[in-house]
Design a protein around this motif. Structure first.
Motif, short mmCIF file in Angstrom:
data_model
loop_
_atom_site.label_atom_id
_atom_site.label_comp_id
_atom_site.label_asym_id
_atom_site.label_seq_id
_atom_site.Cartn_x
_atom_site.Cartn_y
_atom_site.Cartn_z
N LEU A 178 0.84 -1.21 0.00
CA LEU A 178 0.00 0.00 0.00
C LEU A 178 0.87 1.25 0.00
CD1 LEU A 178 -2.52 -1.37 2.62
CD2 LEU A 178 -2.78 -1.32 0.14
N GLY A 179 2.06 1.12 0.49
CA GLY A 179 3.10 2.15 0.51
C GLY A 179 4.36 1.39 0.81
N PRO A 180 5.56 1.96 0.64
CA PRO A 180 6.78 1.20 0.89
C PRO A 180 6.76 0.57 2.30
CG PRO A 180 7.29 3.31 -0.11
CD PRO A 180 5.83 3.34 0.22
N GLY A 181 6.85 -0.74 2.35
CA GLY A 181 6.89 -1.46 3.64
C GLY A 181 5.53 -1.61 4.30
N VAL A 182 4.46 -1.13 3.65
CA VAL A 182 3.12 -1.24 4.25
C VAL A 182 2.30 -2.22 3.40
CG1 VAL A 182 1.06 0.01 4.98
CG2 VAL A 182 3.27 1.20 4.89
N HIS A 183 1.84 -3.32 4.02
CA HIS A 183 1.07 -4.29 3.24
C HIS A 183 -0.11 -4.82 4.07
CE1 HIS A 183 3.20 -7.34 5.51
NE2 HIS A 183 4.36 -6.89 5.08
N ARG A 184 -0.90 -5.68 3.45
CA ARG A 184 -2.13 -6.16 4.10
C ARG A 184 -1.87 -7.39 4.98
NH1 ARG A 184 -3.14 -4.96 -1.27
NH2 ARG A 184 -4.84 -3.51 -1.72
N GLY A 185 -0.63 -7.66 5.31
CA GLY A 185 -0.33 -8.84 6.13
C GLY A 185 0.65 -9.77 5.45
N PHE A 186 0.79 -9.63 4.13
CA PHE A 186 1.71 -10.48 3.37
C PHE A 186 2.52 -9.60 2.43
CE2 PHE A 186 -2.00 -12.95 4.50
CZ PHE A 186 -1.41 -14.05 5.11
N GLY A 187 3.87 -9.76 2.47
CA GLY A 187 4.72 -8.93 1.62
C GLY A 187 5.32 -9.73 0.47
N TYR A 188 5.97 -10.85 0.83
CA TYR A 188 6.67 -11.66 -0.16
C TYR A 188 6.48 -13.12 0.26
CZ TYR A 188 10.54 -13.19 -3.17
OH TYR A 188 11.31 -13.81 -4.13
N ALA A 189 6.26 -14.01 -0.71
CA ALA A 189 5.79 -15.36 -0.36
C ALA A 189 6.84 -16.23 0.33
CB ALA A 189 5.24 -16.06 -1.59
N ARG A 190 8.15 -15.88 0.25
CA ARG A 190 9.12 -16.64 1.05
C ARG A 190 8.91 -16.35 2.53
NH1 ARG A 190 13.67 -14.34 1.91
NH2 ARG A 190 14.12 -13.73 -0.24
N THR A 191 8.56 -15.10 2.84
CA THR A 191 8.36 -14.71 4.24
C THR A 191 7.05 -15.31 4.78
OG1 THR A 191 9.41 -12.64 3.60
CG2 THR A 191 8.39 -12.70 5.78
N GLU A 192 6.01 -15.24 3.98
CA GLU A 192 4.72 -15.80 4.41
C GLU A 192 3.72 -15.71 3.27
OE1 GLU A 192 2.35 -15.92 8.63
OE2 GLU A 192 3.57 -14.18 8.18
N HIS A 193 2.82 -16.67 3.19
CA HIS A 193 1.70 -16.54 2.25
C HIS A 193 0.47 -17.16 2.91
CE1 HIS A 193 2.10 -20.77 0.90
NE2 HIS A 193 3.41 -20.54 0.77
N PRO A 194 -0.72 -16.80 2.46
CA PRO A 194 -1.92 -17.17 3.22
C PRO A 194 -2.14 -18.68 3.36
CG PRO A 194 -2.44 -15.47 1.59
CD PRO A 194 -1.02 -15.90 1.33
N THR A 195 -1.81 -19.46 2.31
CA THR A 195 -2.06 -20.91 2.42
C THR A 195 -1.11 -21.50 3.45
OG1 THR A 195 -2.37 -20.72 0.01
CG2 THR A 195 -2.64 -22.90 0.99
N ARG A 196 0.14 -20.99 3.48
CA ARG A 196 1.10 -21.50 4.47
C ARG A 196 0.70 -21.08 5.88
NH1 ARG A 196 6.85 -19.29 3.76
NH2 ARG A 196 6.83 -18.41 5.84
N ARG A 197 0.23 -19.83 5.99
CA ARG A 197 -0.15 -19.37 7.34
C ARG A 197 -1.28 -20.25 7.91
NH1 ARG A 197 -1.77 -13.22 8.62
NH2 ARG A 197 0.46 -12.88 8.48
N ALA A 198 -2.23 -20.62 7.07
CA ALA A 198 -3.33 -21.48 7.54
C ALA A 198 -2.78 -22.82 8.04
CB ALA A 198 -4.32 -21.72 6.40
N LEU A 199 -1.85 -23.39 7.27
CA LEU A 199 -1.25 -24.67 7.66
C LEU A 199 -0.48 -24.52 8.97
CD1 LEU A 199 -0.36 -27.61 7.12
CD2 LEU A 199 1.47 -26.70 5.67
N GLU A 200 0.30 -23.43 9.08
CA GLU A 200 1.11 -23.23 10.28
C GLU A 200 0.24 -23.07 11.52
OE1 GLU A 200 5.10 -21.30 8.21
OE2 GLU A 200 3.57 -19.92 8.91
N GLU A 201 -0.85 -22.33 11.38
CA GLU A 201 -1.74 -22.14 12.54
C GLU A 201 -2.41 -23.44 12.93
OE1 GLU A 201 -2.77 -17.44 11.69
OE2 GLU A 201 -4.44 -18.82 12.03
N CYS A 202 -2.80 -24.23 11.94
CA CYS A 202 -3.48 -25.49 12.25
C CYS A 202 -2.52 -26.46 12.94
CB CYS A 202 -4.04 -26.10 10.96
SG CYS A 202 -5.11 -27.50 11.29
N LEU A 203 -1.30 -26.56 12.41
CA LEU A 203 -0.31 -27.47 13.01
C LEU A 203 -0.01 -27.07 14.45
CD1 LEU A 203 2.17 -27.84 10.01
CD2 LEU A 203 0.88 -29.69 11.10
N ALA A 204 0.18 -25.77 14.69
CA ALA A 204 0.48 -25.30 16.04
C ALA A 204 -0.67 -25.67 16.98
CB ALA A 204 0.71 -23.79 16.04
N SER A 205 -1.89 -25.45 16.52
CA SER A 205 -3.01 -25.69 17.43
C SER A 205 -3.15 -27.19 17.75
CB SER A 205 -4.29 -25.07 16.86
OG SER A 205 -5.10 -26.03 16.30
#
Ligand SMILES: Cc1ncc(COP(=O)(O)O)c(C=O)c1O
Length: 374
Positions: free
Chosen positions: A35-62
């Motif tokens: 949205l601006g340099p360094g400002v994003h909606r929760g995901f910047g670059y897919a190596r750092t995080e992406h929504p499908t991975r985040r779902a998996l990570e949260e499920c595994l942790a729980s």
């Protein structure tokens, strides 16, 4: 707080806000609009995080009863992530009959950086305690162990480690969080090859690291992003799909394994069975030469000779020449991995068909054994 079977289906997986999709989509994108340099909606670059991975990570942790999960491209990448905590001069005490690939990365890769490893029978608490040195930083447990299915007391080992300021890591691949939750037993970190039961269908590779420790998580997440051995959205989707039925599959895996063990126990040709009374990995030795044992494996029709385990399809392997081929023969023998050892991963077929297949293969080698005995 929902119960385990509900969490497997819901944790980290709300219906998609944008479309109402009831399944977490495959977000096939490498980067995300800022949205601006360094400002994003929760995901910047897919190596750092992406929504499908985040779902998996949260499920595994729980499912492991913890707050933080990290997903990797393979179980080995997950193991590498945790060992990245170590520095030159550090020491690790580890279960001795562990997955051959873990043994290889410890002794042939991390040893190069001046990290030292001592392998002990971790079911022997005195041996664990004795192996600890002032420079020991990690206690690495694999339980049940691979391929001999020895069981380690996670709570007792974690207590020993905690007293001496050491972190305990448990590779929970064989038991899965359905059968064993190491964090509740005092472990600091859980590692998985999600390639196995968690995915459950032999169609994706993956790994996971789970912890409830916030600062440890921050360090491990930094390594995850810095090293980059992360899974893409397709693999995360497949693993998350498998995870939803993990409790159901594990119940049937275990039931089938008990049936196979009962059959083997009653069979005169079986010299030794390794089974800890839970789980669905069974190792055994036939009362026969190594050549006859290999002949037996060639006669199996329903069981597939393959590396890996934990899928719907029943697999078997010969650890000395397959999963543990990178372990030197004298080390294998010292640990108790016999040259004729067979490891079964009991799948979800009708157990009667699995037993019939073992039976016809054992029958076929019986006359030769009788002739030798005569
Ligand atoms: C107990 C255990 N941990 C870790 C691994 C490594 O996992 P991957 O093959 O996904 O890299 C395996 C693989 O067989 C395993 O059996």
């Amino acid at each position: 707080m929902y119960r385990f079977d509900t969490l497997a289906i819901h944790a980290g997986q709300p219906n998609d806000v944008a479309t109402g999709a009831v399944t977490i989509p495959i977000y096939q994108t490498s980067t995300f609009e800022q949205l601006g340099p360094g400002v994003h909606r929760g995901f910047g670059y897919a190596r750092t995080e992406h929504p499908t991975r985040r779902a998996l990570e949260e499920c595994l942790a729980s499912l492991e009863g913890a707050r933080y999960g990290l997903a990797f491209a393979s179980g080995m990448a997950a193991i590498h992530n945790v060992l990245s905590l170590l520095r030159h001069g550090d020491h690790v005490v580890s279960t001795q009959d562990l997955y051959g690939g873990a043994w290889r990365i410890f002794t042939k890769y991390f040893a190069k950086f001046g990290i030292d490893f001592t392998f002990v029978d971790s079911s022997d608490l005195a041996a664990v305690e004795q192996a600890i040195r002032p420079e020991t930083k990690l206690l690495w447990l694999e339980t049940p162990s691979n391929p001999l299915l020895r069981v380690t007391d996670i709570a007792a080992c974690s207590a020993i480690a905690r007293r001496t300021g050491i972190r305990t890591v448990v590779d929970n691949t064989f038991a899965t969080p359905v059968l064993q939750q190491p964090i509740a037993l005092g472990a600091d970190v859980v590692v998985h090859s999600t390639t196995k039961y968690i995915n459950g269908h032999c169609d994706a590779l993956g790994g996971a690291v789970i912890t409830d420790d916030e600062s440890l998580f921050a360090e491990l997440k930094f390594f995850q992003n810095a090293i980059g051995a992360v899974p893409g959205p397709q693999d995360c989707f497949l693993i998350l799909r498998g995870l939803k039925t993990l409790p159901l599959r594990m119940a049937r895996h275990c039931e089938n394994a008990r049936g196979v063990v009962a059959y083997l126990t009653d069979h005169a040709q079986i010299a030794r069975i390794h089974y800890p009374d839970f789980g669905a990995i069974v190792s055994f030795e036939i009362d026969a030469s190594v050549d006859d044992t290999i002949d037996f494996t060639k006669r199996l029709r329903l069981w597939t000779l393959a590396e890996s385990l934990g899928g719907v399809k029943s697999l078997f392997c010969h650890p000395p020449t397959m999963t543990h081929a990178s372990v030197e023969p004298e080390v294998r023998r010292k640990v108790g991995i016999a040259d004729g050892l067979i490891r079964l991963s009991v799948g979800l077929e009708d157990v009667r068909d699995l037993i019939d297949d073992l039976d016809q293969a054992l029958e076929a080698i019986a006359p030769r054994r009788a002739a030798c005995a005569g």
